[in-house]
Design an enzyme around this catalytic site. Structure first.
Site, PDB file in Angstrom:
ATOM      1  N   LYS A  21     -10.022   0.875  -3.213  1.00 37.56           N
ATOM      2  CA  LYS A  21      -9.220   0.201  -2.193  1.00 37.56           C
ATOM      3  C   LYS A  21      -8.302   1.189  -1.480  1.00 37.56           C
ATOM      4  O   LYS A  21      -8.172   1.163  -0.245  1.00 37.56           O
ATOM      5  CB  LYS A  21      -8.368  -0.899  -2.828  1.00 37.56           C
ATOM      6  CG  LYS A  21      -7.400  -1.585  -1.860  1.00 37.56           C
ATOM      7  CD  LYS A  21      -6.525  -2.602  -2.560  1.00 37.56           C
ATOM      8  CE  LYS A  21      -5.346  -1.982  -3.270  1.00 37.56           C
ATOM      9  NZ  LYS A  21      -4.142  -1.875  -2.439  1.00 37.56           N
ATOM     10  N   ASN A  22      -7.671   2.062  -2.234  1.00 35.63           N
ATOM     11  CA  ASN A  22      -6.697   2.987  -1.640  1.00 35.63           C
ATOM     12  C   ASN A  22      -7.353   4.116  -0.856  1.00 35.63           C
ATOM     13  O   ASN A  22      -6.661   4.886  -0.181  1.00 35.63           O
ATOM     14  CB  ASN A  22      -5.780   3.560  -2.723  1.00 35.63           C
ATOM     15  CG  ASN A  22      -4.829   2.509  -3.271  1.00 35.63           C
ATOM     16  OD1 ASN A  22      -4.547   1.511  -2.605  1.00 35.63           O
ATOM     17  ND2 ASN A  22      -4.345   2.715  -4.483  1.00 35.63           N
ATOM     18  N   CYS A 114       3.281  -5.680  -2.106  1.00 35.28           N
ATOM     19  CA  CYS A 114       3.854  -6.093  -3.385  1.00 35.28           C
ATOM     20  C   CYS A 114       5.315  -5.695  -3.481  1.00 35.28           C
ATOM     21  O   CYS A 114       5.718  -4.608  -3.044  1.00 35.28           O
ATOM     22  CB  CYS A 114       3.095  -5.446  -4.553  1.00 35.28           C
ATOM     23  SG  CYS A 114       1.540  -6.251  -4.946  1.00 35.28           S
ATOM     24  N   ARG A 119       9.961   1.021  -0.829  1.00 37.23           N
ATOM     25  CA  ARG A 119       8.887   1.877  -0.336  1.00 37.23           C
ATOM     26  C   ARG A 119       9.131   2.149   1.155  1.00 37.23           C
ATOM     27  O   ARG A 119       8.395   1.690   2.013  1.00 37.23           O
ATOM     28  CB  ARG A 119       7.526   1.210  -0.555  1.00 37.23           C
ATOM     29  CG  ARG A 119       7.174   1.075  -2.020  1.00 37.23           C
ATOM     30  CD  ARG A 119       5.740   0.669  -2.213  1.00 37.23           C
ATOM     31  NE  ARG A 119       5.533  -0.736  -1.933  1.00 37.23           N
ATOM     32  CZ  ARG A 119       4.349  -1.340  -1.962  1.00 37.23           C
ATOM     33  NH1 ARG A 119       3.269  -0.637  -2.233  1.00 37.23           N
ATOM     34  NH2 ARG A 119       4.239  -2.622  -1.712  1.00 37.23           N
ATOM     35  N   ASP A 304       0.137   3.136 -10.580  1.00 35.64           N
ATOM     36  CA  ASP A 304      -0.687   1.934 -10.482  1.00 35.64           C
ATOM     37  C   ASP A 304      -1.324   1.540 -11.808  1.00 35.64           C
ATOM     38  O   ASP A 304      -1.833   0.423 -11.947  1.00 35.64           O
ATOM     39  CB  ASP A 304      -1.782   2.115  -9.422  1.00 35.64           C
ATOM     40  CG  ASP A 304      -1.266   1.875  -8.014  1.00 35.64           C
ATOM     41  OD1 ASP A 304      -0.109   1.438  -7.861  1.00 35.64           O
ATOM     42  OD2 ASP A 304      -2.023   2.118  -7.059  1.00 35.64           O
ATOM     43  N   ARG A 396      -6.049  -8.868  -4.154  1.00 34.81           N
ATOM     44  CA  ARG A 396      -5.779  -7.846  -3.147  1.00 34.81           C
ATOM     45  C   ARG A 396      -6.487  -6.536  -3.500  1.00 34.81           C
ATOM     46  O   ARG A 396      -6.842  -5.766  -2.604  1.00 34.81           O
ATOM     47  CB  ARG A 396      -4.277  -7.595  -3.026  1.00 34.81           C
ATOM     48  CG  ARG A 396      -3.507  -8.707  -2.330  1.00 34.81           C
ATOM     49  CD  ARG A 396      -2.044  -8.329  -2.151  1.00 34.81           C
ATOM     50  NE  ARG A 396      -1.947  -6.982  -1.646  1.00 34.81           N
ATOM     51  CZ  ARG A 396      -1.192  -6.019  -2.176  1.00 34.81           C
ATOM     52  NH1 ARG A 396      -0.456  -6.270  -3.244  1.00 34.81           N
ATOM     53  NH2 ARG A 396      -1.158  -4.825  -1.644  1.00 34.81           N
TER      54      ARG A 396
END
Length: 416
Positions: A21-22, A114, A119, A304, A396
């Site tokens: 995903k990233n 999230c 951030r 993560d 997600r």
């Protein structure tokens, strides 16, 4: 939607790890710089990918999911990224760099995502300012003017993944000029983004190292590309098998992406074999606590995976300490794990975990993406029925999570 889990089963079998995903999200954003057709192959339908694609389509690009591939073409008809999706999707900020590269102006809202701590995008903005981009702010909007963007050297104050990627993309179309970015993040997803852009005709060198050099080109062309395997997904399934016991084989993942986790799992008592693109794990014994864990940027232990390794420590023999150095609100899952009998105390950015013999089933609620996945793992080892609610957080970044776990022998289903 929620998951109902009847825990206690061991896990056996093989899984192909989905694309990361990233890696996918910034690659989707980078297609803004190219009008020709770009094919991103074998795309899992993460909710974040669907939302990112929706934003791109609203901006004017043609976006199509076909035969498991994502096909993107065309140009933007707007550079105003102020739609509702940006409030829930942190990765919408990845569009800033490529929009400025191609169109030299943009309007953005602050991105969401999230709630795992602060951030800010100040590192992104500071780096772009070093290249001559002007920023103004009004009515909760960010106005960026790159009409006088120039090349030069950018020194990041922190090796931020997003800032590294954004500044790298912003520099791609500075035809004939050289941009240097120092103190870069080194994550594998950055390397993948550079490979994708280079496959379109870009000239990016040094991705994966502390210094990246971009030779600007005039134009990019279409391409076809498959992203790397998701190291966080792979880590999640490895930790699940370690906790539940059994033997699993993961294909499509480079073990070099997960070396800190592999060391911790071996020290916990797991048997692990590594291949060029495959990892096998076997465990049939009580896990041992692994002392102190500290999250860090790559190649350190990834934040993560922090919630996942934390839940593993709740049933490991002994006491362990986790120091979260990246996001200060990563411990929100602790309150939910306490409902299941976990013994965890939190002080600022430290969590102390005393292993218990077993967790008990309970009704819990996902606090965020990775915390939600951790609760699923807790449910897999708690004998009885655990209900995990608000699983949209999990979806997600995990595609067919329940189906994949069932294929390994877990008793889990998704219900209304």
């Amino acid at each position: 939607m929620k998951y109902l889990i009847n825990g206690g089963n061991k896990l056996f079998g093989r899984l192909e790890v989905d694309s990361a995903k990233n890696a996918i999200l910034p690659i989707i954003a980078s297609t803004i710089m190219c009008d020709e057709e770009c094919v991103i192959k074998e795309i899992p339908m993460y909710l974040d990918v669907i939302e990112m694609s929706a934003i791109l389509e609203k901006l004017g690009k043609k976006v199509e999911f076909r035969d498991g591939n994502l096909i993107i073409s065309g140009s933007l008809n707007s550079t105003s990224v102020i739609m509702a999706e940006t409030k829930t999707l942190r990765s919408s900020i990845f569009m800033l760099g490529p929009i400025l590269a191609k169109y030299r102006k943009a309007i953005f809202t602050s991105p969401g995502g999230c709630d795992i701590g602060k951030r800010p995008i100040d590192i992104h903005i500071a780096g772009l300012k070093s290249l001559g981009v002007k920023f103004t702010y009004a009515n909760d909007l960010i106005y960026a003017d790159a009409s006088k963007m120039q090349v030069g050297e950018v020194e990041l104050s922190f090796p931020s993944v997003g800032a590294t990627e954004n500044i790298m993309m912003a520099s791609v179309l500075n035809d004939g000029e050289i941009t240097v970015i120092r103190n870069c993040a080194r994550e594998p997803e950055i390397v993948d983004l550079a490979k994708f852009i280079n496959s379109m005709g870009g000239k990016i060198f040094g991705a994966g190292y502390e210094t990246i050099v971009i030779y600007g080109v005039k134009k990019l062309h279409g391409t076809s590309f498959r992203c790397i395997g998701d190291r966080i997904l792979a880590g999640t399934y490895l930790i699940a098998a370690a906790m539940c016991g059994g033997r699993i084989e993961l294909e499509g993942i480079d073990p070099n992406f997960l070396l800190p986790l592999i060391v911790f799992l071996r020290n916990s008592g797991c048997n692990i074999d590594l291949f060029s693109d495959k990892i096998t794990l076997e465990n049939f014994s009580k896990l041992k606590s692994i002392g102190k864990i500290e999250t860090s940027t790559f190649p350190g232990f990834p934040t993560d995976l922090q919630s996942l390794i934390l839940v593993m420590q709740t049933i490991s023999k002994g006491t362990s300490i986790i120091h979260e150095t990246v996001f200060e609100a990563r411990f929100k899952v602790v309150a939910e794990l306490a409902k299941m009998g976990a013994k965890i105390s939190v002080s600022e950015r430290y969590a102390t975990i005393i292993g218990v013999n077993k967790l008990k089933p309970s009704n819990v609620v996902c606090p965020d993406l990775r915390g939600g996945a951790a609760l699923v793992l807790a449910g897999l080892v708690a004998k009885g029925t655990t209900e995990v609610d608000e699983i949209f957080h999990i979806e997600r970044g995990y595609y067919n999570f329940d189906k994949n776990l069932r294929s390994l022998g877990a008793n889990i289903e998704k219900v209304e």
